[in-house]
Write an enzyme that holds these catalytic residues in place. Structure first.
Site, mmCIF file in Angstrom:
data_model
loop_
_atom_site.group_PDB
_atom_site.id
_atom_site.type_symbol
_atom_site.label_atom_id
_atom_site.label_comp_id
_atom_site.label_asym_id
_atom_site.label_seq_id
_atom_site.Cartn_x
_atom_site.Cartn_y
_atom_site.Cartn_z
ATOM 1 N N GLU A 256 0.124 3.797 1.790
ATOM 2 C CA GLU A 256 -0.045 4.237 3.212
ATOM 3 C C GLU A 256 1.752 3.714 3.694
ATOM 4 O OE1 GLU A 256 -2.384 5.664 4.766
ATOM 5 O OE2 GLU A 256 -1.410 5.924 6.748
ATOM 6 N N SER B 209 0.882 -1.217 -0.045
ATOM 7 C CA SER B 209 0.059 0.034 0.142
ATOM 8 C C SER B 209 0.889 1.344 -0.097
ATOM 9 C CB SER B 209 -0.882 -0.046 1.201
ATOM 10 O OG SER B 209 -1.373 1.147 1.590
ATOM 11 N N TYR C 283 -1.564 0.713 10.495
ATOM 12 C CA TYR C 283 -1.912 -0.156 9.122
ATOM 13 C C TYR C 283 -0.672 -0.234 8.286
ATOM 14 C CZ TYR C 283 -3.537 -0.904 4.583
ATOM 15 O OH TYR C 283 -3.663 -1.187 3.054
HETATM 16 P P1 NAP Z 1 -11.615 -4.528 1.663
HETATM 17 O O1 NAP Z 1 -12.774 -4.278 0.858
HETATM 18 O O2 NAP Z 1 -11.477 -4.196 3.148
HETATM 19 O O3 NAP Z 1 -11.334 -6.039 1.611
HETATM 20 C C1 NAP Z 1 -10.357 -6.911 2.652
HETATM 21 C C2 NAP Z 1 -10.847 -8.377 2.645
HETATM 22 O O4 NAP Z 1 -10.068 -9.052 3.741
HETATM 23 C C3 NAP Z 1 -12.127 -8.835 2.971
HETATM 24 O O5 NAP Z 1 -12.646 -9.754 1.969
HETATM 25 C C4 NAP Z 1 -11.908 -9.446 4.340
HETATM 26 O O6 NAP Z 1 -13.053 -10.184 4.812
HETATM 27 C C5 NAP Z 1 -10.567 -9.973 4.459
HETATM 28 N N1 NAP Z 1 -10.090 -10.052 5.656
HETATM 29 C C6 NAP Z 1 -9.907 -9.308 6.564
HETATM 30 N N2 NAP Z 1 -9.414 -9.704 7.867
HETATM 31 C C7 NAP Z 1 -9.086 -11.244 7.350
HETATM 32 C C8 NAP Z 1 -8.473 -12.283 7.948
HETATM 33 N N3 NAP Z 1 -8.036 -12.241 9.373
HETATM 34 N N4 NAP Z 1 -8.581 -13.416 7.388
HETATM 35 C C9 NAP Z 1 -9.169 -13.735 6.219
HETATM 36 N N5 NAP Z 1 -9.496 -12.488 5.524
HETATM 37 C C10 NAP Z 1 -9.444 -11.310 6.041
HETATM 38 O O7 NAP Z 1 -10.330 -4.209 1.042
HETATM 39 P P2 NAP Z 1 -9.732 -4.053 -0.529
HETATM 40 O O8 NAP Z 1 -9.968 -2.423 -0.805
HETATM 41 O O9 NAP Z 1 -10.422 -4.832 -1.272
HETATM 42 O O10 NAP Z 1 -8.153 -4.139 -0.617
HETATM 43 C C11 NAP Z 1 -7.373 -5.511 -1.139
HETATM 44 C C12 NAP Z 1 -6.174 -5.366 -0.233
HETATM 45 O O11 NAP Z 1 -5.469 -4.442 -0.758
HETATM 46 C C13 NAP Z 1 -6.126 -5.160 1.316
HETATM 47 O O12 NAP Z 1 -5.005 -5.987 1.670
HETATM 48 C C14 NAP Z 1 -5.836 -3.698 1.340
HETATM 49 O O13 NAP Z 1 -5.023 -3.443 2.693
HETATM 50 C C15 NAP Z 1 -4.890 -3.372 0.131
HETATM 51 N N6 NAP Z 1 -4.811 -2.010 -0.372
HETATM 52 C C16 NAP Z 1 -6.028 -1.524 -0.563
HETATM 53 C C17 NAP Z 1 -5.962 0.082 -1.103
HETATM 54 C C18 NAP Z 1 -7.522 0.389 -1.681
HETATM 55 O O14 NAP Z 1 -7.290 1.733 -1.576
HETATM 56 N N7 NAP Z 1 -8.366 -0.193 -1.705
HETATM 57 C C19 NAP Z 1 -4.801 0.300 -1.605
HETATM 58 C C20 NAP Z 1 -3.663 -0.212 -1.241
HETATM 59 C C21 NAP Z 1 -3.683 -1.457 -0.586
HETATM 60 P P3 NAP Z 1 -14.360 -9.620 5.637
HETATM 61 O O15 NAP Z 1 -15.405 -9.281 4.742
HETATM 62 O O16 NAP Z 1 -14.824 -10.803 6.524
HETATM 63 O O17 NAP Z 1 -13.936 -8.509 6.502
HETATM 64 N N1 GDD Z 2 -12.474 7.397 6.277
HETATM 65 C C1 GDD Z 2 -12.873 8.468 6.222
HETATM 66 N N2 GDD Z 2 -13.873 9.056 6.982
HETATM 67 N N3 GDD Z 2 -11.812 9.278 5.919
HETATM 68 C C2 GDD Z 2 -11.912 10.799 5.964
HETATM 69 C C3 GDD Z 2 -12.944 11.212 6.738
HETATM 70 C C4 GDD Z 2 -13.899 10.391 7.313
HETATM 71 O O1 GDD Z 2 -15.149 10.925 7.654
HETATM 72 N N4 GDD Z 2 -12.960 12.671 6.796
HETATM 73 C C5 GDD Z 2 -11.752 12.922 6.081
HETATM 74 N N5 GDD Z 2 -11.069 11.819 5.675
HETATM 75 C C6 GDD Z 2 -9.642 11.541 5.321
HETATM 76 C C7 GDD Z 2 -8.698 10.789 5.934
HETATM 77 O O2 GDD Z 2 -8.314 11.485 7.001
HETATM 78 C C8 GDD Z 2 -7.658 10.481 4.949
HETATM 79 O O3 GDD Z 2 -6.653 11.594 4.750
HETATM 80 C C9 GDD Z 2 -8.573 10.334 3.409
HETATM 81 O O4 GDD Z 2 -9.991 11.128 3.835
HETATM 82 C C10 GDD Z 2 -8.739 8.943 2.925
HETATM 83 O O5 GDD Z 2 -9.107 8.021 3.910
HETATM 84 P P1 GDD Z 2 -9.622 6.883 3.764
HETATM 85 O O6 GDD Z 2 -10.786 6.901 2.463
HETATM 86 O O7 GDD Z 2 -10.403 6.067 4.991
HETATM 87 O O8 GDD Z 2 -8.466 5.983 3.012
HETATM 88 P P2 GDD Z 2 -7.000 6.114 3.375
HETATM 89 O O9 GDD Z 2 -6.271 6.734 2.688
HETATM 90 O O10 GDD Z 2 -6.838 6.088 4.970
HETATM 91 O O11 GDD Z 2 -6.802 4.262 3.366
HETATM 92 C C11 GDD Z 2 -6.973 3.634 2.103
HETATM 93 O O12 GDD Z 2 -5.955 3.877 1.024
HETATM 94 C C12 GDD Z 2 -4.845 2.934 1.429
HETATM 95 C C13 GDD Z 2 -3.775 3.472 0.325
HETATM 96 O O13 GDD Z 2 -3.033 4.695 0.230
HETATM 97 C C14 GDD Z 2 -7.430 2.329 2.409
HETATM 98 O O14 GDD Z 2 -8.016 1.627 1.135
HETATM 99 C C15 GDD Z 2 -6.261 1.474 2.560
HETATM 100 O O15 GDD Z 2 -6.483 0.222 2.808
HETATM 101 C C16 GDD Z 2 -5.195 1.660 1.529
HETATM 102 O O16 GDD Z 2 -4.056 0.988 1.893
#
Ligand code: NAP
Ligand code: GDD
Length: 320
Positions: free
Chosen positions: A127, A125, A151
């Site tokens: 992050e 990520s 995270y």
């Molecule tokens: P998501 O919608 O939160 O999906 C996470 C998945 O992991 C869900 O299927 C969840 O199952 C499963 N899970 C959670 N804890 C687990 C455990 N202990 N054992 C087995 N399964 C578990 O996240 P996503 O957006 O699809 O992201 C996929 C991956 O990419 C994650 O690793 C995330 O950290 C990473 N990532 C995401 C982003 C982004 O912006 N979306 C960016 C960079 C990296 P449940 O439904 O049971 O909770």
């Molecule tokens: N969730 C959330 N809720 N975020 C808020 C809010 C709120 O009410 N108000 C402001 N924000 C701001 C957060 O402080 C952050 O700066 C930004 O919106 C994005 O927040 P999220 O959408 O929760 O995503 P994230 O950037 O913290 O994390 C996501 O991106 C990562 C990759 O950079 C997640 O998908 C992570 O799993 C992923 O790795």
């Protein structure tokens, strides 16, 4: 036929990835956790139910991973499972670390034991970059990683142990360092889906206010459908690599609110209320990814822009 195994198959990315893999002729299976409301838990993959195989398991329980790998015998493994919410990782740092860091180690160790020839994708990520930004305001593969959340720290451990297993044991493990990506299937406590759902509720007259946290951070937002295509390309590349996937354009949360509310004929300034509850103890202020290495290597380009991503999400949430 090639076989792909996905942890986190019922998550946002897992569901798009499954669709792309099935469309390309892969056999697909995945790990699903036990839940007391199983019908809600699998809503993103219910339409694929008769095309895939699922195994009950949890990344914390290594035997559940090894048993599934022994039975399914995959060629490709995508480790997407995670506690993926950054703010919640401050509330649950140990759990987040168990799942995201030790869980990933459990996957790599299981691959080493059961199917060392399989190729593995680790969901790393942006992050992980935390407070580091290069002088040109981009983060890229060479940018130092200084995470600012439990995270981010847990993902940095998984990224590092993936590289260690690659060198030490010759495993094919690639890290996709993905910047934020969203979709109609995004969890509604992430900022894009929250703003869109909140603005629609205001437009429909259900409420007048939307409580938000920090509006001044910047993110580089892409579409999950585009980014999951890059995951498949990465595992089909000749060597294991660590690559950034991003759009290269950063917008503030304030700009996100402005665009979404404007699209619905509203002014965000009339409705957004700041609530400290949604702030993080430490914020990652700026993310903007340079994905030129990955675009060239994988011949990948995103189809969605910031605007078309938001339109796709608004169209979906309008129907709810
Ligand atoms: P998501 O919608 O939160 O999906 C996470 C998945 O992991 C869900 O299927 C969840 O199952 C499963 N899970 C959670 N804890 C687990 C455990 N202990 N054992 C087995 N399964 C578990 O996240 P996503 O957006 O699809 O992201 C996929 C991956 O990419 C994650 O690793 C995330 O950290 C990473 N990532 C995401 C982003 C982004 O912006 N979306 C960016 C960079 C990296 P449940 O439904 O049971 O909770
Ligand atoms: N969730 C959330 N809720 N975020 C808020 C809010 C709120 O009410 N108000 C402001 N924000 C701001 C957060 O402080 C952050 O700066 C930004 O919106 C994005 O927040 P999220 O959408 O929760 O995503 P994230 O950037 O913290 O994390 C996501 O991106 C990562 C990759 O950079 C997640 O998908 C992570 O799993 C992923 O790795």
């Amino acid at each position: 036929m090639k076989k792909a195994f996905i942890t986190g198959i019922n998550g946002q990315d897992g569901s798009y990835l499954t669709e792309h893999l099935l469309n390309s002729g892969y056999e697909v299976a995945g790990l699903v956790r036990r839940s007391s409301v199983s019908e809600n838990q699998t809503y993103r993959i219910n339409h694929l139910e008769d095309k895939i195989k699922t195994y009950y398991g949890d990344l914390i329980d290594k035997s559940s991973i090894t048993n599934a790998l022994k039975d399914f015998k995959p060629n490709l493994i995508f480790n997407l499972a995670a506690q993926s919410h950054v703010r919640l990782s401050f509330d649950m740092p140990a759990f987040t670390t168990q799942v995201n860091a030790i869980g990933a180690l459990n996957v790599f160790d299981s691959v080493k034991e059961i199917c060392p020839d399989a190729r593995v994708y680790q969901a790393s990520s942006s992050e992980m970059f935390g407070s580091s930004v290069d002088d040109d305001n981009f983060q890229r593969e060479t940018t130092p990683m200084t995470p600012v959340s439990p995270y981010g720290c847990s993902k940095l451990y998984a990224y590092s142990i993936a590289r260690n297993f690659r060198k030490a044991y010759g495993l094919f493990i690639s890290n996709g360092i993905l910047f934020n990506h969203e979709s109609p299937r995004r969890g509604t406590n992430f900022v894009t889906a929250k703003v869109i759902k909140g603005a629609l509720n205001i437009k429909k007259g259900y409420t007048d206010k939307l409580e938000m946290g920090n509006l001044d951070s910047y993110r580089d937002w892409g579409h999950s459908s585009d980014y999951t295509k890059a995951m498949i390309k990465l595992l089909n590349y000749e060597n294991p690599e660590d690559i950034v996937i991003s759009t290269g354009k950063a917008y503030s949360v304030r700009e996100l609110c402005e665009v979404v509310f404007n699209e619905l004929g509203l002014d965000y300034k009339d409705h957004i209320v700041i609530n400290e509850r949604f702030f993080r103890p430490q914020e990652l202020s700026y993310l903007q990814g340079d994905s030129s290495k990955g675009r060239k290597m994988l011949n990948w380009e995103p189809e969605f822009t910031f605007k078309t991503l938001l339109s796709d999400m608004i169209k979906h949430f309008e129907k709810e």
